[in-house]
Write an enzyme that holds these catalytic residues in place. Structure first.
Site, short mmCIF file in Angstrom:
data_model
loop_
_atom_site.label_atom_id
_atom_site.label_comp_id
_atom_site.label_asym_id
_atom_site.label_seq_id
_atom_site.Cartn_x
_atom_site.Cartn_y
_atom_site.Cartn_z
CG ASP A 73 -1.91 1.22 1.43
OD1 ASP A 73 -1.93 1.77 0.46
OD2 ASP A 73 -2.36 1.60 2.40
CG ASP A 110 -3.50 4.82 -2.09
OD1 ASP A 110 -2.73 3.77 -1.86
OD2 ASP A 110 -4.44 4.99 -1.23
#
Length: 397
Positions: free
Chosen positions: A92, A277
């Protein structure tokens, strides 16, 4: 001779890269949607899908909107401890901590996942500190430990990580991942933990202080893509990388010039901030903009989701995200998601992020699946280029 030397250099760089295969599996949202209970999940989490929005308030503890992880489908494997204990994680770029469930966790979600057992690791040390992360309406909390972490053969020593003893609600019960490995900057790490990639750099475990991400959007491919540490693989994209400066070293945050629909600037006309992201599945933006966008593309709320008619994709508009003067185009086939049952859903989601961090647009997996993304810590920049469709990837190739 010069061409041969260039080819040899390219081969050396490619085969010197450390590749982490990313598996594509069922998302958290998929299971309740199949059971007709997705609306109930939103209600439990305090997310008002009628208003097309979730919110993230920076006045609270460090927060991760739970909705960001609802559609994540790309996961990789790591191990912690000696001997190694294996975990499936989300890599992430929108967070900076590594956490996995602890054997002492009492939440229902932990019982369904691999749990770290510190007493079985000869290299484990207790940090003595606690940590807490806000997820939606609940918090994930636990203790910080120190141990060896292995990522596709890279042994990172003395890595601080979270051992969760409490996980929020029942949402993570259906997750295909055990934990999360954050690849953001140290400034957003909770509990003073040094991120895994920073330790890789400090321990001279990577050739270059950068990593790159390739995500396959082919639903029939058993391997979802790959994460590369130490550089990038030019065979995964076409043309050249277009570099964009990082504007705020927390998330991988960049300047977005504007957003166009069929060539006309509709959103972000004066420029705005966005983050690239890997931990967010969709493309998100301020809810007021997303309400308008959903209407423009013809998406309507249904069954706790935003659906579009699959038969009219060719009539829907083309989106263009202008970044550093370059237009990154997305067709309707690219910004929508098609389920196995033939239902098409919008790839956009409202998300209000309060100042000072927000407002922000988030370019998640829907975007990254079309544009190979390089995250360069050495020069604090992000590189983007159109992906090259690839046959199914083989582990370690």
């Amino acid at each position: 001779m010069r061409q041969i030397l260039v080819l040899l250099l390219f081969v050396t760089l490619v085969y010197g890269l450390i590749r982490v295969p990313l598996k594509r599996q069922k998302s958290i949202r998929k299971t309740p949607k199949e059971k007709g209970k997705l609306s109930h999940v939103w209600t439990q989490q305090g997310i008002d899908m009628v208003q097309y929005t979730d919110s993230c308030n920076n006045d609270q503890a460090p927060s991760e909107p739970l909705i960001n992880y609802m559609d994540v489908q790309y996961f990789g494997e790591i191990s912690i401890g000696t001997p190694p204990q294996n975990f499936t994680v989300i890599f992430d770029t929108g967070s900076s901590n590594l956490w996995v469930p602890s054997v002492y966790c009492i939440s229902p979600a932990c019982a369904q996942h691999n749990r770290f057992q510190p007493q079985l690791s000869s290299t484990y040390e207790s940090n003595g500190n606690n940590f807490s992360l806000q997820y939606g309406t609940g918090s994930l909390s636990g203790v910080i430990g120190i141990d060896s972490v292995t990522v596709e053969g890279i042994l990172v020593q003395n890595q601080q990580f979270g051992e969760s003893v409490s996980e929020p609600g029942s949402t993570f019960v259906d997750a295909s991942f055990d934990g999360i490995l954050g690849l953001g900057y140290p400034s957003i790490a909770v509990g003073g933990c040094t991120p895994v990639f920073d330790n890789m750099i400090a321990q001279n475990l990577v050739e270059l202080p950068m990593f790159s991400v390739y995500m396959s959007r082919d639903p029939n491919s058993p391997v979802g893509g790959e994460l590369v540490f130490g550089g990038f693989d030019a065979s995964r994209f076409s043309g050249q990388l277009n570099w964009v400066p990082v504007t705020n070293q927390g998330y991988w945050q960049i300047q977005l010039d504007n957003i166009q629909i069929n060539g006309e600037v509709v959103f972000c006309s004066g420029g705005c901030q966005a983050i690239v992201d890997t931990g967010t599945s969709m493309i998100t933006g301020p809810s007021s903009d997303i309400v308008q966008l959903q209407s423009i593309i013809g998406a309507s709320a249904a069954n706790g989701d935003y659906e579009v008619d699959c038969t009219v994709l060719n009539k829907m508009p083309t989106m263009t995200f202008t970044i550093n003067g370059i237009g990154y185009q997305m067709t309707p086939q690219q910004y929508t998601l098609q389920d196995d049952d033939g239902v098409c859903s919008s790839g956009f989601q409202g998300l209000d992020i309060s100042p000072p961090a927000g407002p922000l647009w988030i370019l998640g997996d829907v975007f990254i699946g079309q544009y190979y993304s390089v995250f360069d810590r050495g020069n604090n920049r992000v590189g983007l280029a159109p992906v090259v469709p690839y046959p199914p990837l083989m582990n370690g190739v």
